[in-house]
Design a protein around this motif. Sequence first.
Motif, short mmCIF file in Angstrom:
data_model
loop_
_atom_site.label_atom_id
_atom_site.label_comp_id
_atom_site.label_asym_id
_atom_site.label_seq_id
_atom_site.Cartn_x
_atom_site.Cartn_y
_atom_site.Cartn_z
N THR A 131 -3.43 -0.66 -3.43
CA THR A 131 -4.50 -1.10 -2.54
C THR A 131 -4.95 -2.51 -2.87
N SER B 215 -2.28 -5.04 -1.77
CA SER B 215 -2.35 -5.15 -0.32
C SER B 215 -3.52 -6.03 0.10
N TRP B 216 -4.66 -5.83 -0.51
CA TRP B 216 -5.83 -6.65 -0.21
C TRP B 216 -5.58 -8.11 -0.55
N ARG C 28 -3.30 -9.72 2.04
CA ARG C 28 -4.04 -10.02 3.28
C ARG C 28 -4.94 -11.24 3.11
N ARG C 29 -5.57 -11.37 1.95
CA ARG C 29 -6.45 -12.53 1.69
C ARG C 29 -5.66 -13.83 1.65
N THR D 43 0.84 -1.20 0.00
CA THR D 43 0.00 0.00 0.00
C THR D 43 0.87 1.26 0.00
#
Length: 89
Positions: free
Chosen positions: A77, A80-81, A84-85, A6
């Motif tokens: 973004t 980054s998502w 995390r997933r 990010t």
Amino acid sequence: MAKLATALGWLIALLMVVYVLFVVLRANPSNPWAAYVESWAPRMNFGIGDLVAVVNPTIKALITYGIAAILWAIIGTIVSWLIRRIVVS
């Protein structure tokens, strides 16, 4: 790692915005900061520097590098998502 993705995306987007500001405000090209930003911005614009055929270089920079800034923010973004997933799964 997700925060790094990010931050990197937004940092490059900020570089694009600073470049646009330097073009709009007609920064001195011999200034080291302006020269540094001017050397890096074309490398990070996804090759869309010639996206529009506008005669005015200020409007051209505003459109092309503005789009590149938005894309970098979105890509940072999304990456980054995704990180995390993957980590949560």
